[in-house]
Design an enzyme around this catalytic site. Sequence first.
Site, mmCIF file in Angstrom:
data_model
loop_
_atom_site.group_PDB
_atom_site.id
_atom_site.type_symbol
_atom_site.label_atom_id
_atom_site.label_comp_id
_atom_site.label_asym_id
_atom_site.label_seq_id
_atom_site.Cartn_x
_atom_site.Cartn_y
_atom_site.Cartn_z
ATOM 1 N N GLU A 163 0.810 -1.218 0.000
ATOM 2 C CA GLU A 163 0.000 0.000 0.000
ATOM 3 C C GLU A 163 0.843 1.267 0.000
ATOM 4 O O GLU A 163 0.746 2.098 0.913
ATOM 5 C CB GLU A 163 -0.951 -0.004 1.200
ATOM 6 C CG GLU A 163 -1.943 -1.141 1.158
ATOM 7 C CD GLU A 163 -3.012 -1.034 2.258
ATOM 8 O OE1 GLU A 163 -2.870 -0.179 3.128
ATOM 9 O OE2 GLU A 163 -3.977 -1.812 2.217
ATOM 10 N N GLU A 371 -5.307 -8.636 0.682
ATOM 11 C CA GLU A 371 -5.995 -8.318 1.940
ATOM 12 C C GLU A 371 -7.480 -8.083 1.678
ATOM 13 O O GLU A 371 -7.847 -7.453 0.681
ATOM 14 C CB GLU A 371 -5.463 -7.031 2.590
ATOM 15 C CG GLU A 371 -4.119 -7.166 3.252
ATOM 16 C CD GLU A 371 -3.639 -5.876 3.915
ATOM 17 O OE1 GLU A 371 -4.480 -5.090 4.407
ATOM 18 O OE2 GLU A 371 -2.414 -5.668 3.932
HETATM 19 C C1 BGP Z 1 -4.338 -2.103 5.497
HETATM 20 C C2 BGP Z 1 -2.957 -2.448 5.975
HETATM 21 C C3 BGP Z 1 -2.937 -3.497 7.047
HETATM 22 C C4 BGP Z 1 -4.087 -3.447 8.017
HETATM 23 C C5 BGP Z 1 -5.418 -3.176 7.344
HETATM 24 C C6 BGP Z 1 -6.547 -2.886 8.297
HETATM 25 O O1 BGP Z 1 -4.338 -0.795 5.027
HETATM 26 O O2 BGP Z 1 -2.156 -2.903 4.924
HETATM 27 O O3 BGP Z 1 -1.678 -3.466 7.667
HETATM 28 O O4 BGP Z 1 -3.822 -2.658 9.099
HETATM 29 O O5 BGP Z 1 -5.330 -2.096 6.452
HETATM 30 O O6 BGP Z 1 -6.476 -1.566 8.730
HETATM 31 P P1 BGP Z 1 -6.814 -1.094 10.183
HETATM 32 O O7 BGP Z 1 -5.915 -1.849 11.072
HETATM 33 O O8 BGP Z 1 -6.536 0.367 10.178
HETATM 34 O O9 BGP Z 1 -8.247 -1.374 10.391
#
Ligand code: BGP
Length: 472
Positions: A163, A371
């Site tokens: 990201e 993800e």
């Molecule tokens: C993405 C990241 C992850 C993870 C996920 C969920 O942007 O790559 O590392 O954190 O989001 O986000 P959050 O933890 O802010 O809910």
Amino acid sequence: MKNKDFIWGSASAAYQIEGAAFTYGKGKSIWDEYSSVSGNTFKNTTGEVAIDFYHRYEEDIKLMAEMGLEAYRFSVSWPRILPKGYGEVNKEGVEFYHKVIDELLKYNIEPILTIYHWDLPQHLQDLYGGFESREIVNHFNEYCKVLFEEYGSKVKYFVTLNEQNIFTTLGYLLKLHPPKVCDMQRFVNANHYANLANAMAIKTYKEMNLGGMIGPSFAYSPKYAFSNNPIDVIAMEDAQELTDFFWLDVYVYGKYPKSALAILEKEGISVPFMEGDLELLESARPDFMGLNYYQSMSIKSPHSSGGEDVDFSKNSAIGKKEETLYDKYFIQVTNNYLDVTDWNWTIDPMGLDVSLRRINSRYNIPVLITENGLGAFDKLNSDNTINDSYRITYLKEHIKAIENAMEHGVCVLGYCTWSFQDLFSWLNGYQKRYGFVYVDRDEESEKELKRYKKDSFYWYKEVISNNGLKDE
Ligand code: BGP
């Protein structure tokens, strides 16, 4: 899934799971530093202990094997391998990831290795401002070479930068990640050097002929026009150019989108191009596009009427949204057709179908979903069960969307949910849970860090063994 080679996986990142932040020879990262400053994270939580994967990786991987997981995406911590970011290698760090990879392979779990998931060595930040200097490109390449040489014979999927759009936007525009800056020119500079670092890593990997696949992971939130008022549609086009194609075009075609460049030029912002940059960018087409999908976004023009601004205060550590240049061109509003999570993220399975089709038609590249998942307040019952039927529903609907996109000709290599275990959420502490495995800790105490299987654990096990959803 019609495709029998489809990979069913799950994901994580080093800082969010490992702990052992200041031990075993690891150098300090920008997240060690950032989370130590009061007010930067929810209840000042850090990943110092996280969920202690460093000491419990065998137990966690055993759970993955029990579930039948086919792939595990994890990241390597750059300062654990090279404490200063370059130079002397920390052998203990290198050995740790060998052990993790070997343990995964022992159970036939495919390792998907993310090279950079945001934990830059603090030394590079102090030395030359990290991604704000061109020097990062060679240092990143040096780090990548260590990984390719060490793990390239065992790992078949490498993700370069996780990201890039998020860590640059949140770090240099929204003041939510290190180095907590709001400056469009600095953002464009850091992003350009990150583009070069990404391209150089891909080029190096291919030159080494290791036979696997490599690509970046992009956080894609497909944009919908709030209304059919043409000025809302133009605002959506601008949003796509500036916040989607601005990265995707560079990854796949090695070129910034013309329209985004024109907007930036009008605002007095320029990309710090030097001779050779374009050639490098064009020479490094990825083998797949990693897609991190959580939500879609509804976009309107700042000059049209109607629409309700998104309430960012619900995202606990965020509070107020920083004003940026983007606000002149488009604003994000709520989508009344969609439900939202407890953190006000839209829940939009069809948006994943939209994302896959759009990527496919503009770029014609295989997609690996790196993800997707639901952050929720899960409850551990007195009998140690966790009834997360809402997560099952969420994931099920997203899998249906993938199936639909594949039926429409999109090549999807696999699906990694976020996340396997509950873990540290950058800005939301430990209460925002994503895993199939509940980890018993909270912001106040690490307790015993015990692991418990949620209902979704058993459900995903079934999905994997059926290679998809059963006909209902
Ligand atoms: C993405 C990241 C992850 C993870 C996920 C969920 O942007 O790559 O590392 O954190 O989001 O986000 P959050 O933890 O802010 O809910």
